[in-house]
Motif scaffolding. Structure first.
Motif, PDB file in Angstrom:
ATOM      1  N   ARG A   2       1.105  -1.101  -0.162  1.00  0.00           N
ATOM      2  CA  ARG A   2      -0.161  -0.316  -0.249  1.00  0.00           C
ATOM      3  C   ARG A   2       0.902   1.109   0.071  1.00  0.00           C
ATOM      4  O   ARG A   2       2.270   1.024   0.516  1.00  0.00           O
ATOM      5  CB  ARG A   2      -0.698  -0.336   1.337  1.00  0.00           C
ATOM      6  N   ALA A   8       0.229   8.496  -1.694  1.00  0.00           N
ATOM      7  CA  ALA A   8      -1.283   8.877  -2.195  1.00  0.00           C
ATOM      8  C   ALA A   8      -1.325   9.990  -2.427  1.00  0.00           C
ATOM      9  O   ALA A   8      -1.915  10.510  -3.568  1.00  0.00           O
ATOM     10  CB  ALA A   8      -2.211   8.442  -0.775  1.00  0.00           C
ATOM     11  N   THR A   9      -1.191  10.873  -1.298  1.00  0.00           N
ATOM     12  CA  THR A   9      -1.697  12.405  -1.679  1.00  0.00           C
ATOM     13  C   THR A   9      -1.040  12.913  -3.030  1.00  0.00           C
ATOM     14  O   THR A   9      -1.593  14.021  -3.482  1.00  0.00           O
ATOM     15  CB  THR A   9      -1.169  13.309  -0.027  1.00  0.00           C
ATOM     16  N   LEU A  12      -2.387  12.081  -5.408  1.00  0.00           N
ATOM     17  CA  LEU A  12      -3.804  12.371  -6.279  1.00  0.00           C
ATOM     18  C   LEU A  12      -3.463  14.204  -6.634  1.00  0.00           C
ATOM     19  O   LEU A  12      -4.008  14.502  -7.760  1.00  0.00           O
ATOM     20  CB  LEU A  12      -4.545  12.344  -5.104  1.00  0.00           C
ATOM     21  N   PRO A  74      -8.031   1.058  -8.528  1.00  0.00           N
ATOM     22  CA  PRO A  74      -8.009   2.113  -7.511  1.00  0.00           C
ATOM     23  C   PRO A  74      -8.794   3.225  -6.833  1.00  0.00           C
ATOM     24  O   PRO A  74      -8.896   3.821  -8.493  1.00  0.00           O
ATOM     25  CB  PRO A  74      -6.667   2.066  -6.729  1.00  0.00           C
ATOM     26  N   TYR A  76      -8.937   7.105  -5.279  1.00  0.00           N
ATOM     27  CA  TYR A  76      -7.860   7.880  -4.039  1.00  0.00           C
ATOM     28  C   TYR A  76      -8.642   9.185  -3.881  1.00  0.00           C
ATOM     29  O   TYR A  76      -9.475   9.786  -4.610  1.00  0.00           O
ATOM     30  CB  TYR A  76      -6.514   8.557  -4.994  1.00  0.00           C
ATOM     31  N   TYR A  78      -9.775  12.816  -1.131  1.00  0.00           N
ATOM     32  CA  TYR A  78      -9.626  13.945  -0.407  1.00  0.00           C
ATOM     33  C   TYR A  78     -10.918  14.493  -0.152  1.00  0.00           C
ATOM     34  O   TYR A  78     -11.586  14.680  -1.312  1.00  0.00           O
ATOM     35  CB  TYR A  78      -8.823  14.354  -1.562  1.00  0.00           C
ATOM     36  N   VAL A 102      -6.659  12.164   3.641  1.00  0.00           N
ATOM     37  CA  VAL A 102      -7.157  11.270   2.039  1.00  0.00           C
ATOM     38  C   VAL A 102      -7.665   9.946   1.935  1.00  0.00           C
ATOM     39  O   VAL A 102      -6.688   9.315   3.496  1.00  0.00           O
ATOM     40  CB  VAL A 102      -5.672  11.326   1.354  1.00  0.00           C
ATOM     41  N   GLU A 104      -8.175   6.105   0.387  1.00  0.00           N
ATOM     42  CA  GLU A 104      -8.101   4.708  -1.092  1.00  0.00           C
ATOM     43  C   GLU A 104      -8.837   3.247  -0.671  1.00  0.00           C
ATOM     44  O   GLU A 104      -8.775   3.121   0.279  1.00  0.00           O
ATOM     45  CB  GLU A 104      -6.252   4.283  -0.745  1.00  0.00           C
ATOM     46  N   GLU A 105      -9.483   3.427  -1.595  1.00  0.00           N
ATOM     47  CA  GLU A 105     -10.137   1.833  -2.057  1.00  0.00           C
ATOM     48  C   GLU A 105     -10.059   1.246  -2.957  1.00  0.00           C
ATOM     49  O   GLU A 105      -9.424   1.493  -4.131  1.00  0.00           O
ATOM     50  CB  GLU A 105     -11.608   2.434  -2.045  1.00  0.00           C
ATOM     51  N   VAL A 127     -12.286  12.891  -6.063  1.00  0.00           N
ATOM     52  CA  VAL A 127     -12.135  11.885  -6.228  1.00  0.00           C
ATOM     53  C   VAL A 127     -10.858  11.639  -7.286  1.00  0.00           C
ATOM     54  O   VAL A 127     -11.416  11.901  -8.344  1.00  0.00           O
ATOM     55  CB  VAL A 127     -13.188  10.670  -6.197  1.00  0.00           C
ATOM     56  N   TYR A 129     -10.240   8.432  -9.606  1.00  0.00           N
ATOM     57  CA  TYR A 129     -10.189   6.460 -10.364  1.00  0.00           C
ATOM     58  C   TYR A 129      -9.447   6.597 -11.494  1.00  0.00           C
ATOM     59  O   TYR A 129      -9.101   6.762 -12.010  1.00  0.00           O
ATOM     60  CB  TYR A 129     -11.674   7.135 -10.683  1.00  0.00           C
TER      61      TYR A 129
END
Length: 149
Positions: A2, A8-9, A12, A74, A76, A78, A102, A104-105, A127, A129
């Motif tokens: 992960r 991730a930020t 995004l 995935p 992401y 905010y 933030v 994450e799915e 978001v 995608y």
């Protein structure tokens, strides 16, 4: 593995910035069967190779939810406003995300979830995608047996 919160930020932010530069006119929002007033607006989209990158704003009014669903790639997000309460298919909270957080799915039918607004103000999400080309934004799923929708 992960990605870290910082990774991730950064991803995004960079992807959203890139997408805004190639933004198309907002399209029709595809949504899972959310509660009354749940809306989604596409801000930008682009395709690179066999991957669609879609940047979207999702608004969830107080007391409403996204509906049970999963994604083929995935996601992401905010939290721009409000607090998102996130639940998995075991009916357990797997995160509470206040403004500035933030999330994450992960993709796949084994990651069914629902986002709920248990607060008193709108939840507004930005978001990203990352989907296989042509995939829907989300795949609807039945309630897995939770006492809430």
């Amino acid at each position: 593995m992960r990605p870290s919160f910082r990774t991730a930020t950064t991803a995004l932010t960079l992807t959203a910035t890139s997408l805004v530069g190639v933004a198309l006119a907002p399209g029709t929002a595809q949504a899972t069967p959310g509660g009354p007033g749940v809306t989604g607006r596409i801000i930008a989209r682009t395709t690179v190779g066999d991957t669609d990158y879609i940047f979207r704003e999702v608004t969830i009014p107080p007391g409403q939810a996204t509906g049970w669903h999963y994604h083929d790639g995935p996601l992401y997000g905010y939290v721009q406003q409000g607090t998102l309460s996130h639940f998995d298919a075991d009916c357990a909270s797997d995160g509470v995300y206040p403004r500035g957080q933030v999330l994450e799915e992960p993709p796949g039918a084994d990651h069914v979830h629902i986002g709920r607004n248990l607060g008193t103000t709108d939840v507004v999400l930005k978001v990203l995608y990352v989907l296989p080309h042509g995939a829907p934004l989300a795949q609807d799923s039945p309630n897995p047996g939770c006492d809430f929708e």
